[in-house]
Design an enzyme around this catalytic site. Structure first.
Site, PDB file in Angstrom:
ATOM      1  N   GLY A  71       6.427  10.063   9.225  1.00 22.10           N
ATOM      2  CA  GLY A  71       5.368  11.002   9.587  1.00 22.10           C
ATOM      3  C   GLY A  71       4.003  10.390   9.353  1.00 22.10           C
ATOM      4  O   GLY A  71       3.882   9.308   8.764  1.00 22.10           O
TER       5      GLY A  71
ATOM      6  N   LYS B 183       9.594   1.306   8.190  1.00 24.17           N
ATOM      7  CA  LYS B 183       9.641   1.720   9.598  1.00 24.17           C
ATOM      8  C   LYS B 183       9.746   0.497  10.499  1.00 24.17           C
ATOM      9  O   LYS B 183       9.019  -0.474  10.323  1.00 24.17           O
ATOM     10  CB  LYS B 183       8.382   2.515   9.963  1.00 24.17           C
TER      11      LYS B 183
ATOM     12  N   ALA C  18      -1.618   5.580   3.335  1.00 23.27           N
ATOM     13  CA  ALA C  18      -1.498   5.386   1.887  1.00 23.27           C
ATOM     14  C   ALA C  18      -2.749   5.819   1.133  1.00 23.27           C
ATOM     15  O   ALA C  18      -2.672   6.510   0.109  1.00 23.27           O
ATOM     16  CB  ALA C  18      -1.182   3.912   1.603  1.00 23.27           C
TER      17      ALA C  18
ATOM     18  N   ARG D  51       7.838  -8.838  -6.228  1.00 26.99           N
ATOM     19  CA  ARG D  51       8.133 -10.274  -6.254  1.00 26.99           C
ATOM     20  C   ARG D  51       7.101 -11.035  -7.079  1.00 26.99           C
ATOM     21  O   ARG D  51       7.410 -12.046  -7.687  1.00 26.99           O
ATOM     22  CB  ARG D  51       8.159 -10.825  -4.829  1.00 26.99           C
TER      23      ARG D  51
ATOM     24  N   SER E 234       0.819  -1.209   0.000  1.00 26.75           N
ATOM     25  CA  SER E 234       0.000   0.000   0.000  1.00 26.75           C
ATOM     26  C   SER E 234       0.858   1.266   0.000  1.00 26.75           C
ATOM     27  O   SER E 234       0.627   2.190  -0.796  1.00 26.75           O
ATOM     28  CB  SER E 234      -0.920   0.016   1.229  1.00 26.75           C
ATOM     29  N   PHE E 235       1.855   1.328   0.882  1.00 29.94           N
ATOM     30  CA  PHE E 235       2.635   2.552   0.995  1.00 29.94           C
ATOM     31  C   PHE E 235       3.562   2.739  -0.208  1.00 29.94           C
ATOM     32  O   PHE E 235       3.745   3.854  -0.704  1.00 29.94           O
ATOM     33  CB  PHE E 235       3.432   2.567   2.299  1.00 29.94           C
TER      34      PHE E 235
ATOM     35  N   SER F 285       1.187   9.386   7.570  1.00 30.77           N
ATOM     36  CA  SER F 285       0.961   9.333   6.119  1.00 30.77           C
ATOM     37  C   SER F 285       0.264   8.020   5.749  1.00 30.77           C
ATOM     38  O   SER F 285       0.933   7.029   5.475  1.00 30.77           O
ATOM     39  CB  SER F 285       2.295   9.463   5.374  1.00 30.77           C
TER      40      SER F 285
ATOM     41  N   LYS G 113       6.180   4.752  17.440  1.00 31.68           N
ATOM     42  CA  LYS G 113       4.888   5.434  17.555  1.00 31.68           C
ATOM     43  C   LYS G 113       3.733   4.481  17.824  1.00 31.68           C
ATOM     44  O   LYS G 113       2.828   4.792  18.617  1.00 31.68           O
ATOM     45  CB  LYS G 113       4.604   6.239  16.285  1.00 31.68           C
TER      46      LYS G 113
END
Length: 204
Positions: free
Chosen positions: A130, A100, A134, A26, A5-6, A132, A185
């Site tokens: 930050g 992350k 997706a 992949r 997604s990101f 964000s 976070k």
């Protein structure tokens, strides 16, 4: 690197600015879906991707004439992935890492993993973090992130690469802070949810 997604959302952000993006994947099924239908059939499948986004399962094809590398492979899978593509990564090409987390075995951050696996202390690197989501990025909702690098000039170049009217990028040289913030976070968020669930007050 990475068509989740990101990764798909960041490709969308870059393509909207006129950049040509090739997503290294992949799975051939997802690559075919992106190339033929302009959709990622597994992630954010409701959204049409710009024609300037293509996909490949071949690192030699994906990295041909590459100018920037955006790394969005999950932290725990990064070492194996980078080992398989390292020989195709030019020494001078900046890697902007959006992954992350902290490695569960070695306790390394991404900056340490990339440097160790590539065996290139001089590989240009920057780290993006930050709030964000997706889906909101693809929908062009206003998003603000921090992009950090030990090389301030590189951070500014990467800022120009990503920045748009809906995707605001602030630069920093505190790449360790950005990485740790992104990794910790969710731990804080879960703890806050538990505290609320057991009836603790705001002070807790």
């Amino acid at each position: 690197f990475g068509g989740g997604s990101f990764g798909t959302a960041l490709a969308h952000v870059l393509a909207r600015k006129g950049h040509r993006v090739c997503i290294l994947l992949r799975g051939q099924e997802v690559a075919d879906s992106i190339n033929n239908e302009h959709r990622n059939c597994k992630y954010l499948s409701d959204y049409v991707l710009p024609d300037t986004i293509t996909a490949s399962t071949d690192p030699e094809v994906a990295l041909k004439d590459v100018e920037w590398i955006i790394h969005v492979i999950p932290v725990q899978q990064t070492e194996k992935f980078l080992e398989s593509v390292a020989r195709f990564i030019p020494v001078h090409v900046p890697i902007v890492c959006a992954s992350k987390g902290i490695h569960t075995t070695t306790h390394e951050l991404m900056c340490h993993i990339i440097e160790r696996v590539l065996r290139r202390p001089g590989q240009p690197m920057a780290f993006i973090g930050g709030p964000s989501f997706a889906k909101e990025m693809v929908e062009r909702r206003i998003t603000c992130v921090t992009l950090a690098s030990a090389d301030a000039a590189l951070a500014e170049r990467a800022q120009q690469l990503f920045s748009s009217s809906t995707f605001r990028v602030y630069t920093s040289t505190d790449f360790l802070g950005v990485e740790l913030g992104g990794a910790l976070k969710n731990v804080v968020a879960i703890a806050a949810g538990i505290a609320q669930g057991v009836g603790s007050g705001t002070n807790t």
